[in-house]
Design an enzyme around this catalytic site. Sequence first.
Site, PDB file in Angstrom:
ATOM      1  CG  ASP A  91      -1.964  -1.041   1.137  1.00 32.63           C
ATOM      2  OD1 ASP A  91      -2.792  -1.358  -0.432  1.00 32.63           O
ATOM      3  OD2 ASP A  91      -2.913  -1.158   1.807  1.00 32.63           O
ATOM      4  CG  ASP A 146       3.087  -7.375  10.715  1.00 31.29           C
ATOM      5  OD1 ASP A 146       2.850  -6.907   9.469  1.00 31.29           O
ATOM      6  OD2 ASP A 146       2.983  -6.599  11.762  1.00 31.29           O
ATOM      7  CG  ASP A 239      -3.557  -8.390  15.755  1.00 30.72           C
ATOM      8  OD1 ASP A 239      -4.104  -7.038  16.023  1.00 30.72           O
ATOM      9  OD2 ASP A 239      -3.137  -8.124  15.946  1.00 30.72           O
TER      10      ASP A 239
END
Length: 525
Positions: A91, A146, A239
């Site tokens: 993104d 991540d 999450d």
Amino acid sequence: MGTAILIIFGLLMFVVFLYSLSLLHLLINFRRSRKHKDTSQKWHFSHPAQFPFVTIQLPLYNEKPVVERLLRNIAEIDYPHHKLEVQVLDDSTDDSAELTAQIITELRAEGFPIQHLTRKNRMGFKAGALKAGLDAAKGEFIAIFDSDFLPKPDWLKKTVPYFKNERLGVVQTRWGHLNADYSLLTKLQAFLLDYHFILEQTGRNFGKHFINFNGTAGIWRKTCILDAGNWQGDTLTEDLDLSYRAQLKGWKFKYLKEVVTPAELPITIEAARSQQFRWNKGAAENFQKNYRKVLKEKNTTFGTRIHSFFHLLNSSFFFVVLLMGIISIPVLFLLNDPSYSGILTGMTVFILSPVIFFITYYAAYRELHKDQQLSFFRFTGLFFTFFSIAMGLSLHNSIAILEGHFGKKSEFIRTPKFNLKENLHTKIKVPVKITFQLILEIMLMLLFGFGIFSAFRIGSYSLLPFHLMMFFGFSYVVLTSLNIEVGRPPIKTPRKNWEEKFQKMAKNADDELLLDDAFEDENFN
């Protein structure tokens, strides 16, 4: 008025005491788990054709310093390429997307199954990116990392086999730390995360209570995600939200304490504040969204309801501590008044709370550092320093908590990554911002300084340790927010030599403790 103040103070202490009892129960579960032999169902693959198809998702947003390290590391994953795909969910709005595309092109040319997926907007933030990727994912199982996480090559082979149990929805692994000894700030973050992953996750999972997927370093069954309602971006901790919705649907979670996935801790106070704000506000949002569902679910046990209550509300205890701190100043002047002796005597039972915190945190610390000399004395120093600075963040976190409970929406702000290897010898500074919140933190620092002064003036020392911790905590937060370094050790190792050692150990270490040893060897402690 004095009676009312003491009653309110006592009620706040009682709330903290109840929370400490929940942690004591998790400690009992943790200790029981150490004697328990894991009999989980597991696949035993003997041929590449037997491996299930796995999709690895890597959500990115303007993370140029770490993107190459991430992609090169993922390319080392030991798993049959015809049963693997990697989705880079990018993104980014800066020039990092160009670097990402270049590296992906190189990896694809080498035969690695990786693709670059972008969106025109950040709708839903990380949750939206994961959901968009899921729509195109071929994998039966979805692993998520991540940008600052570096899974070891055998990570999938250690986690995927547990999905032989058809009701297993998630396997979560423990976070390790690449830079725990970078500064006092990173040491304390590691201290907190180790407690969560050693005691809380283990204790809840062994007790068959709800745990949470930690947003990264875990793997989902795709049908579990879809059955639970897919990723949703209406909270800042998507999450935790999906974890509760999945477990309310009857899916089981497996936590693997022995599988460690190293990552980079935030190295600036602003980065740590940003991360804490998101986690604490997200937890409050999830309490509002999901706890009524827990209470109504007939298949949840009483113990699960209690632990879920404290799990979803644990961040809200920052607000309790902040209120206790402010009220403790007038309480200080009531301690020597004989007319309140009965109330004060009844409150002495709550002194057990810090004792329980100390015992439970030491159990988690001991699990990782039992072979180190003087570990108890190091722990004691870390414990009081950690809780002091946690108290210093209580105003910041209380704002996040109140926003979460009252439904104020805010943007998902990614924690900035700096790449340890590239910046280990560089002082990372951010512009100083004099905000209204910082002014309030300075006023609270002065308030608790006044409490310390008053204790000596009137000869009442019962609250002195508490006020010292509050004063130290707010002083640390204020000074670091003003870019005044606190607790950063001098770096003596030549850059080239240390980087070579780091690269070798990050690749071969079986436990992040070896990385800690590297810091110790090079005068980092």
